[in-house]
Design a protein around this motif. Structure first.
Motif, PDB file in Angstrom:
ATOM      1  N   LEU A  26       0.838  -1.201   0.000  1.00  0.00           N
ATOM      2  CA  LEU A  26       0.000   0.000   0.000  1.00  0.00           C
ATOM      3  C   LEU A  26       0.874   1.252   0.000  1.00  0.00           C
ATOM      4  CD1 LEU A  26      -2.759   1.389   0.188  1.00  0.00           C
ATOM      5  CD2 LEU A  26      -2.593   1.150   2.678  1.00  0.00           C
ATOM      6  N   ALA A  27       1.920   1.256   0.803  1.00  0.00           N
ATOM      7  CA  ALA A  27       2.803   2.420   0.866  1.00  0.00           C
ATOM      8  C   ALA A  27       3.480   2.676  -0.476  1.00  0.00           C
ATOM      9  CB  ALA A  27       3.849   2.236   1.961  1.00  0.00           C
ATOM     10  N   GLY A  28       3.869   1.619  -1.170  1.00  0.00           N
ATOM     11  CA  GLY A  28       4.481   1.773  -2.489  1.00  0.00           C
ATOM     12  C   GLY A  28       3.517   2.381  -3.495  1.00  0.00           C
ATOM     13  N   ARG A  29       2.293   1.878  -3.496  1.00  0.00           N
ATOM     14  CA  ARG A  29       1.282   2.417  -4.418  1.00  0.00           C
ATOM     15  C   ARG A  29       0.960   3.871  -4.104  1.00  0.00           C
ATOM     16  NH1 ARG A  29      -2.475  -2.850  -4.200  1.00  0.00           N
ATOM     17  NH2 ARG A  29      -1.294  -4.115  -5.676  1.00  0.00           N
ATOM     18  N   LEU A  30       0.811   4.169  -2.818  1.00  0.00           N
ATOM     19  CA  LEU A  30       0.508   5.549  -2.429  1.00  0.00           C
ATOM     20  C   LEU A  30       1.670   6.486  -2.732  1.00  0.00           C
ATOM     21  CD1 LEU A  30      -1.386   5.050   0.948  1.00  0.00           C
ATOM     22  CD2 LEU A  30      -2.330   5.847  -1.227  1.00  0.00           C
ATOM     23  N   THR A  31       2.890   6.009  -2.557  1.00  0.00           N
ATOM     24  CA  THR A  31       4.056   6.835  -2.878  1.00  0.00           C
ATOM     25  C   THR A  31       4.060   7.193  -4.352  1.00  0.00           C
ATOM     26  OG1 THR A  31       5.347   5.866  -1.077  1.00  0.00           O
ATOM     27  CG2 THR A  31       6.583   6.931  -2.844  1.00  0.00           C
ATOM     28  N   ASP A  32       3.722   6.229  -5.195  1.00  0.00           N
ATOM     29  CA  ASP A  32       3.659   6.491  -6.635  1.00  0.00           C
ATOM     30  C   ASP A  32       2.544   7.471  -6.983  1.00  0.00           C
ATOM     31  OD1 ASP A  32       5.781   4.806  -7.096  1.00  0.00           O
ATOM     32  OD2 ASP A  32       4.539   3.103  -7.693  1.00  0.00           O
ATOM     33  N   SER A  33       1.423   7.401  -6.267  1.00  0.00           N
ATOM     34  CA  SER A  33       0.276   8.229  -6.659  1.00  0.00           C
ATOM     35  C   SER A  33       0.226   9.591  -5.964  1.00  0.00           C
ATOM     36  CB  SER A  33      -1.030   7.471  -6.423  1.00  0.00           C
ATOM     37  OG  SER A  33      -1.195   7.195  -5.050  1.00  0.00           O
TER      38      SER A  33
END
Length: 175
Positions: A26-33
């Motif tokens: 989740l943190a990776g996806r949120l960092t990208d977005s």
């Protein structure tokens, strides 16, 4: 303070590691977005909020409650690590990535050891070598409040991280 054996004491923090593992995707996806800054600040807020129950805990606080709070604290910790690590590699050439990886890992290890040492000194100073449970619990409360304070400082440091990256889309060329 709780009178547990070494094995039980070693197993109690496992939920924190599980929480960190659960938040990574989740943190990776949120960092990208939404960007590293917002994700890391959110992670530190979760970590700080989940540290407060330890500052308020006593010798009789339920172990299941503390493990649940550790799970949430770990979730916040994992949410902090992903954006901070990803920002460390932005703009590097492929040949520079291994060196940056070593440097970031070394910084994590030294920073973690330093932070642990600082909190250990604070704890020792707060307990003053006391042996009764009430004085020990009070010393731990002080150390955990310091940990919350350090988390607030870390939030301020996160303000220097880059926000969301805007990718410029070229305008369509007239035919």
């Amino acid at each position: 303070m709780r009178g547990t054996d070494a094995l039980t004491a070693a197993l109690l923090p496992i939920p924190q590691g599980v929480g960190a593992l659960l938040s990574r995707t989740l943190a990776g996806r949120l960092t990208d977005s939404i960007g590293a800054r917002a994700v890391s600040i959110g992670g530190f807020i979760v970590m700080g909020a989940a540290t407060i129950p330890f500052a308020l805990a006593g010798a009789a606080t339920n172990d299941w409650w503390l493990m649940a709070v550790l799970l949430v604290r770990g979730f916040g910790m994992g949410a902090v690590m992903i954006p901070v690590m990803s920002v460390a590699f932005v703009g590097l050439e492929r040949s520079e990535v291994p060196h940056a990886s070593i440097i970031t890992r070394l910084a994590q290890q030294v920073g973690g050891a330093f932070g642990t040492a600082v909190l250990a000194v604070i704890l020792e100073n707060a307990t003053g070598g006391a042996t009764d449970l009430a004085a020990l619990a009070s010393g731990f409360d002080v150390a955990f409040w310091w940990a919350v304070g350090f988390t607030v400082v870390a939030i301020g440091v996160c303000l220097t991280l880059p926000g969301r990256r805007v990718v410029a889309v070229p305008a369509p060329q007239p035919a």
